[in-house]
Design a protein around this motif. Structure first.
Motif, mmCIF file in Angstrom:
data_model
loop_
_atom_site.group_PDB
_atom_site.id
_atom_site.type_symbol
_atom_site.label_atom_id
_atom_site.label_comp_id
_atom_site.label_asym_id
_atom_site.label_seq_id
_atom_site.Cartn_x
_atom_site.Cartn_y
_atom_site.Cartn_z
ATOM 1 N N ILE A 42 0.835 -1.202 0.000
ATOM 2 C CA ILE A 42 0.000 0.000 0.000
ATOM 3 C C ILE A 42 0.870 1.252 0.000
ATOM 4 N N GLY A 43 1.884 1.284 0.844
ATOM 5 C CA GLY A 43 2.800 2.423 0.855
ATOM 6 C C GLY A 43 3.521 2.571 -0.481
ATOM 7 N N HIS A 44 3.840 1.457 -1.099
ATOM 8 C CA HIS A 44 4.513 1.474 -2.399
ATOM 9 C C HIS A 44 3.631 2.113 -3.470
ATOM 10 N N CYS A 45 2.334 1.877 -3.421
ATOM 11 C CA CYS A 45 1.424 2.507 -4.386
ATOM 12 C C CYS A 45 1.506 4.028 -4.270
ATOM 13 N N ILE A 46 1.535 4.537 -3.047
ATOM 14 C CA ILE A 46 1.619 5.988 -2.842
ATOM 15 C C ILE A 46 2.954 6.517 -3.335
ATOM 16 N N ALA A 47 4.052 5.875 -2.936
ATOM 17 C CA ALA A 47 5.386 6.343 -3.329
ATOM 18 C C ALA A 47 5.546 6.329 -4.846
ATOM 19 N N SER A 48 5.096 5.271 -5.483
ATOM 20 C CA SER A 48 5.242 5.160 -6.936
ATOM 21 C C SER A 48 4.429 6.224 -7.653
ATOM 22 N N GLU A 66 11.231 10.319 3.578
ATOM 23 C CA GLU A 66 11.311 9.056 4.320
ATOM 24 C C GLU A 66 10.333 8.032 3.755
ATOM 25 N N LEU A 67 9.125 8.483 3.434
ATOM 26 C CA LEU A 67 8.144 7.560 2.864
ATOM 27 C C LEU A 67 8.628 7.053 1.505
ATOM 28 N N ILE A 68 9.174 7.947 0.701
ATOM 29 C CA ILE A 68 9.689 7.543 -0.614
ATOM 30 C C ILE A 68 10.817 6.533 -0.439
ATOM 31 N N ALA A 69 11.734 6.807 0.470
ATOM 32 C CA ALA A 69 12.875 5.909 0.676
ATOM 33 C C ALA A 69 12.435 4.534 1.178
ATOM 34 N N LYS A 70 11.401 4.496 1.983
ATOM 35 C CA LYS A 70 10.945 3.244 2.592
ATOM 36 C C LYS A 70 10.111 2.375 1.659
ATOM 37 N N TYR A 71 9.382 3.011 0.726
ATOM 38 C CA TYR A 71 8.417 2.268 -0.082
ATOM 39 C C TYR A 71 8.692 2.303 -1.582
ATOM 40 N N SER A 72 9.828 2.822 -2.004
ATOM 41 C CA SER A 72 10.140 2.864 -3.429
ATOM 42 C C SER A 72 10.464 1.477 -3.965
ATOM 43 N N LYS A 73 10.436 1.372 -5.286
ATOM 44 C CA LYS A 73 10.777 0.127 -5.965
ATOM 45 C C LYS A 73 12.137 -0.365 -5.477
ATOM 46 N N GLU A 84 0.756 4.555 14.003
ATOM 47 C CA GLU A 84 0.826 5.943 13.530
ATOM 48 C C GLU A 84 1.168 6.005 12.037
ATOM 49 N N GLU A 85 2.057 5.126 11.587
ATOM 50 C CA GLU A 85 2.423 5.096 10.174
ATOM 51 C C GLU A 85 1.277 4.548 9.326
ATOM 52 N N VAL A 86 0.573 3.563 9.842
ATOM 53 C CA VAL A 86 -0.604 3.041 9.136
ATOM 54 C C VAL A 86 -1.619 4.165 8.957
ATOM 55 N N ASN A 87 -1.831 4.949 10.021
ATOM 56 C CA ASN A 87 -2.785 6.063 9.948
ATOM 57 C C ASN A 87 -2.355 7.094 8.904
ATOM 58 N N GLU A 88 -1.054 7.388 8.867
ATOM 59 C CA GLU A 88 -0.531 8.346 7.886
ATOM 60 C C GLU A 88 -0.757 7.828 6.464
ATOM 61 N N ILE A 89 -0.426 6.560 6.241
ATOM 62 C CA ILE A 89 -0.603 5.962 4.914
ATOM 63 C C ILE A 89 -2.080 5.966 4.528
ATOM 64 N N ARG A 90 -2.927 5.667 5.478
ATOM 65 C CA ARG A 90 -4.376 5.680 5.207
ATOM 66 C C ARG A 90 -4.805 7.063 4.737
ATOM 67 N N ASP A 91 -4.379 8.096 5.451
ATOM 68 C CA ASP A 91 -4.730 9.469 5.070
ATOM 69 C C ASP A 91 -4.160 9.822 3.703
ATOM 70 N N LEU A 92 -2.925 9.416 3.435
ATOM 71 C CA LEU A 92 -2.270 9.747 2.167
ATOM 72 C C LEU A 92 -2.943 9.078 0.974
ATOM 73 N N LEU A 93 -3.542 7.924 1.171
ATOM 74 C CA LEU A 93 -4.240 7.260 0.064
ATOM 75 C C LEU A 93 -5.288 8.189 -0.547
ATOM 76 N N THR A 94 -6.009 8.883 0.312
ATOM 77 C CA THR A 94 -7.046 9.793 -0.165
ATOM 78 C C THR A 94 -6.469 11.153 -0.545
ATOM 79 N N GLN A 95 -5.656 11.726 0.344
ATOM 80 C CA GLN A 95 -5.138 13.088 0.133
ATOM 81 C C GLN A 95 -4.337 13.222 -1.153
ATOM 82 N N THR A 96 -3.443 12.276 -1.400
ATOM 83 C CA THR A 96 -2.586 12.400 -2.586
ATOM 84 C C THR A 96 -3.388 12.282 -3.868
ATOM 85 N N LEU A 97 -4.382 11.425 -3.881
ATOM 86 C CA LEU A 97 -5.193 11.273 -5.088
ATOM 87 C C LEU A 97 -6.050 12.510 -5.334
ATOM 88 N N LEU A 98 -6.667 13.038 -4.287
ATOM 89 C CA LEU A 98 -7.474 14.245 -4.446
ATOM 90 C C LEU A 98 -6.624 15.415 -4.929
#
Length: 151
Positions: A42-48, A66-73, A84-98
């Motif tokens: 899931i984090g990889h989808c956001i980073a990519s 940090e997120l890019i470094a952790k979840y990149s290809k 806390e990181e799960v919560n951040e990723i959850r929020d980013l799934l919506t925020q980044t797409l919007l």
């Protein structure tokens, strides 16, 4: 272009449900035969998406380095993530797409550095990148469904 964003919204809603319906232990578990876990995919989808759409357009990313470094290809989970990181990723799934949809509609993407993906897709502009993001996130959603069977 709205169909691309509708597809991505549907995929992201599926990913949010995965986060909401699995324990922290399940999100972090790497089953035998897999290289990564649910949360990494899931984090990889956001980073990519950020790299393919924003970085290659020469624009600032909406997520931390940090997120890019952790979840990149090419990365893999090194330690379990905390809630806390799960919560951040959850929020980013919506925020980044919007934000991406808004930026697209506001014609923010004026430049693009052509890129050929490791799968051989030639991305010549942001439209190509957005199309590929839908495909890429679909692949990782399939991997997630496979992982779910073993946790």
């Amino acid at each position: 272009m709205s169909s691309v964003f509708e597809t991505q919204k549907t995929i992201r809603e599926i990913l949010v449900k995965i986060l909401d319906h699995h324990s922290l232990e399940q999100l972090n578990k790497i089953p035998d035969g897999f290289k990564n876990n649910l949360i990494w995919n899931i984090g990889h989808c956001i980073a990519s998406q950020q790299i393919l759409v924003y970085k290659l357009s020469g624009l600032p990313l909406q997520v931390s380095d940090e997120l890019i470094a952790k979840y990149s290809k090419g990365t893999k989970p090194e330690v379990d993530v905390l809630q806390e990181e799960v919560n951040e990723i959850r929020d980013l799934l919506t925020q980044t797409l919007l934000q991406t949809e808004k930026d697209y509609n506001d014609n923010v993407f004026t430049n693009y550095n052509q890129y050929t993906t490791s799968m051989g897709f030639d991305l010549k502009n942001v439209q190509d990148a957005l199309d590929f993001v839908s495909y890429h996130e679909g692949i990782h959603t399939g991997i997630i469904m496979g992982i779910k069977k073993f946790i």
